[in-house]
Write a protein that holds these residues in place. Structure first.
Motif, short mmCIF file in Angstrom:
data_model
loop_
_atom_site.label_atom_id
_atom_site.label_comp_id
_atom_site.label_asym_id
_atom_site.label_seq_id
_atom_site.Cartn_x
_atom_site.Cartn_y
_atom_site.Cartn_z
N PRO A 215 25.06 21.71 73.90
CA PRO A 215 26.05 22.75 73.64
C PRO A 215 26.34 22.95 72.16
O PRO A 215 26.48 21.98 71.41
CB PRO A 215 27.29 22.25 74.40
CG PRO A 215 27.10 20.78 74.52
CD PRO A 215 25.64 20.54 74.59
N ILE A 216 26.46 24.20 71.75
CA ILE A 216 26.80 24.59 70.40
C ILE A 216 28.13 25.34 70.45
O ILE A 216 28.25 26.34 71.17
CB ILE A 216 25.72 25.51 69.78
CG1 ILE A 216 24.35 24.85 69.84
CG2 ILE A 216 26.09 25.90 68.35
CD1 ILE A 216 24.23 23.59 69.03
N PRO A 217 29.16 24.89 69.72
CA PRO A 217 30.46 25.57 69.79
C PRO A 217 30.41 26.97 69.19
O PRO A 217 29.52 27.29 68.39
CB PRO A 217 31.37 24.64 68.98
CG PRO A 217 30.46 23.92 68.05
CD PRO A 217 29.17 23.75 68.79
N ALA A 218 31.37 27.77 69.57
CA ALA A 218 31.48 29.12 69.01
C ALA A 218 32.15 29.06 67.64
O ALA A 218 32.96 28.18 67.36
CB ALA A 218 32.29 30.00 69.95
N ALA A 219 31.79 30.02 66.82
CA ALA A 219 32.42 30.17 65.50
C ALA A 219 32.57 31.66 65.25
O ALA A 219 31.67 32.31 64.73
CB ALA A 219 31.59 29.50 64.41
N GLY A 220 33.70 32.20 65.67
CA GLY A 220 33.88 33.64 65.56
C GLY A 220 32.99 34.37 66.55
O GLY A 220 32.87 33.98 67.71
N HIS A 221 32.30 35.40 66.07
CA HIS A 221 31.45 36.22 66.94
C HIS A 221 30.04 35.66 66.98
O HIS A 221 29.08 36.31 66.54
CB HIS A 221 31.46 37.67 66.47
CG HIS A 221 32.79 38.33 66.62
ND1 HIS A 221 33.29 38.74 67.84
CD2 HIS A 221 33.76 38.62 65.71
CE1 HIS A 221 34.48 39.27 67.68
NE2 HIS A 221 34.80 39.21 66.40
N GLY A 222 29.90 34.47 67.54
CA GLY A 222 28.58 33.88 67.67
C GLY A 222 28.65 32.37 67.65
O GLY A 222 29.72 31.77 67.46
N PRO A 223 27.52 31.71 67.88
CA PRO A 223 27.49 30.25 67.85
C PRO A 223 27.62 29.73 66.43
O PRO A 223 27.31 30.42 65.45
CB PRO A 223 26.10 29.92 68.43
CG PRO A 223 25.27 31.12 68.11
CD PRO A 223 26.20 32.29 68.17
N ASP A 224 28.09 28.48 66.31
CA ASP A 224 28.20 27.82 65.01
C ASP A 224 26.79 27.44 64.55
O ASP A 224 26.23 26.44 65.01
CB ASP A 224 29.10 26.59 65.14
CG ASP A 224 29.39 25.94 63.80
OD1 ASP A 224 28.55 26.05 62.89
OD2 ASP A 224 30.46 25.32 63.65
N LEU A 225 26.24 28.20 63.65
CA LEU A 225 24.84 28.00 63.25
C LEU A 225 24.67 26.76 62.38
O LEU A 225 23.58 26.19 62.34
CB LEU A 225 24.33 29.24 62.54
CG LEU A 225 24.29 30.51 63.42
CD1 LEU A 225 23.77 31.70 62.63
CD2 LEU A 225 23.44 30.28 64.67
N ASP A 226 25.72 26.32 61.70
CA ASP A 226 25.64 25.04 60.97
C ASP A 226 25.44 23.89 61.95
O ASP A 226 24.66 22.96 61.70
CB ASP A 226 26.91 24.81 60.14
CG ASP A 226 27.00 25.76 58.95
OD1 ASP A 226 25.96 26.28 58.52
OD2 ASP A 226 28.14 25.98 58.46
N THR A 227 26.15 23.96 63.08
CA THR A 227 25.98 22.93 64.11
C THR A 227 24.59 22.97 64.69
O THR A 227 23.96 21.94 64.94
CB THR A 227 27.04 23.11 65.22
OG1 THR A 227 28.34 22.99 64.65
CG2 THR A 227 26.88 22.06 66.30
#
Length: 443
Positions: A199-211
């Motif tokens: 699972p990758i958490p959300a970050a605004g309008h999309g997945p947290d790409l740093d994660t």
């Protein structure tokens, strides 16, 4: 062989919950208190609660404790639907606009008069006949993809497209990055193909790409499943910049991108699909289920030419070919503009329904998109999603909780409303029930 002592405790607690002696919402003793009360080791007490959770009887929530769950009638929500004829279904979307039945009637008449009707009774090529693949490729080009007939295959709906993509391109044990809240159907496809979801958490309008990038450095991630345009259930549309960043991560780490475009037709002026930015590493999956009709069961997969033989074998192993009659109807509607017209009508319909949601649920916190067929309602801290869902069932309204969408250990307390499957009068009345049930329990 005698049953371990802790199993008797599991059976006793399960019986108390099922008999109603432990009521839904009851906070159970902490793991430490249960261990002390029953004379168990702490690890054994934790195992008791773990088994009860696996049975769907309790839920453990970080920082809050372990609670007895409301017993929803049909398991955990992946197969949730209206329980009886007098229950309003806000758990699944099957949008329809006036006149679609007449369109089907006319299409079947036209098909019956066609000269090649007999050919529809025979086996078809696994990925569709050449002219049908060309028709679908043209349809996909209107959505911004660089599609050719050689890259395009017909499947029996988007769910079948996702499943065959997983079968063809991934191996059991492969790690697939997904959003912490994602489409339940992909969870089922991953389970069937024994894939590990990260699972990758959300970050605004999309997945947290740093994660995502950090995960790819730490583990061998094979693919990423994503819904960049009209995410289900959160309704986001990823920006062009974030799409380029996601593509860069995929290229750096050799990821397959599985792009789900089932609801993308609802978002006008969205950035280009990922498949147009990285056609060499993206499999694009969509269908006509939401834009035309769920019963049509015609979907499509667009993939790099090198992957097509593997996908064709997966189609053969599952359905051999899509139903020829439905495929012929669908392609005819793509060619004569019917699909484009229905998509426009449904964009307007969804926007009107979202306006109704804003009018009735305006005081409640909402997450969504102004032209989508669903809305996400995060609940106040003191509320439990299973309790709200069960209270709504008693009011003859079915909704989905976060559980079927969740891919992480932490399941948020929220409900998703599918607003595209009932008439506007019924929708208004049902939304008023939702607003009352949630508001009355907020303190």
């Amino acid at each position: 062989m005698p049953q371990p002592r802790y199993k008797h405790l599991v059976d006793r607690l399960a019986a108390d919950i099922r008999a109603g002696r432990l009521r839904p919402g009851t906070r159970l003793p902490t793991h430490r208190d249960l261990a002390a009360r029953e004379g168990l080791a702490l690890v054994t007490a934790s195992r008791v609660y773990s088994e009860l959770q696996d049975m769907g009887l309790v839920s453990g929530e970080t920082g809050r404790g372990t609670f007895v769950k409301e017993a929803l009638p049909r398991g955990q929500g992946i197969d949730l639907h209206a329980w009886s004829a007098d229950t309003v279904d806000l758990s699944f979307n099957y949008p329809s606009t006036p006149g679609q039945t007449d369109l089907l009637r006319a299409a079947l008449r036209q098909l019956a008069a066609a000269g090649d009707l007999e050919s529809l009774l025979r086996y078809q090529p696994h990925g569709g006949r050449e002219h049908e693949r060309a028709t679908v490729a043209a349809h996909l080009r209107s959505r911004g993809l660089t599609a050719t007939a050689e890259m395009t295959l017909l499947v029996s709906g988007a769910q079948h497209g996702l499943t065959t993509s997983a079968m063809a391109l991934l191996e059991p044990g492969d790690v697939v990055a997904v959003d912490t809240l994602t489409y339940p159907g992909f969870k089922l496809a991953a389970e069937a193909n024994r894939l590990e979801l990260a699972p990758i958490p959300a970050a605004g309008h999309g997945p947290d790409l740093d994660t995502l990038a950090a995960l790819c450095k730490r583990r061998r991630v094979r693919a990423v499943y994503t819904m960049p345009t009209l995410h289900n259930p959160l309704g986001w549309v990823m920006s062009a910049a974030r799409r380029r960043e996601l593509v860069a991560i995929a290229r750096e780490h050799g990821l397959i991108i599985i792009e789900d475009g089932a609801y993308a037709f609802l978002a006008e002026d969205a950035p280009p699909p990922l498949a147009s930015l990285a056609p060499e590493t993206t499999v694009y999956v969509s269908s006509l289920s939401k834009s035309v009709a769920t019963g049509l069961r015609v979907g499509f997969v667009c993939a790099p030419s090198a992957w097509v033989p593997k996908l064709e074998r997966a189609i053969r192993a599952t359905v051999w070919n899509t139903p020829a009659i439905m495929t012929a109807v669908a392609c005819g509607w793509m060619e004569d503009g019917t699909v484009a017209r229905l998509e426009g009508e449904k964009r307007r319909d969804a926007a009107m329904r979202q306006s109704l949601v804003a009018d009735i649920l305006g005081r409640l916190k909402r997450v969504g998109h102004p032209s989508s067929y669903f809305v996400w309602l995060p609940l106040a801290q003191e509320l439990r999603a299973d309790e709200i869902a069960m209270a709504l069932i008693r009011e003859r309204v079915s909704v989905s909780t976060a559980l079927p969408f969740s891919t992480s250990a932490h399941v948020p307390h929220a409900v998703r409303l599918a607003i595209g499957s009932v008439d506007l009068v019924t929708l208004r009345r049902s939304l008023e029930v939702v607003a009352r049930v949630i508001t009355d329990r907020t303190y």
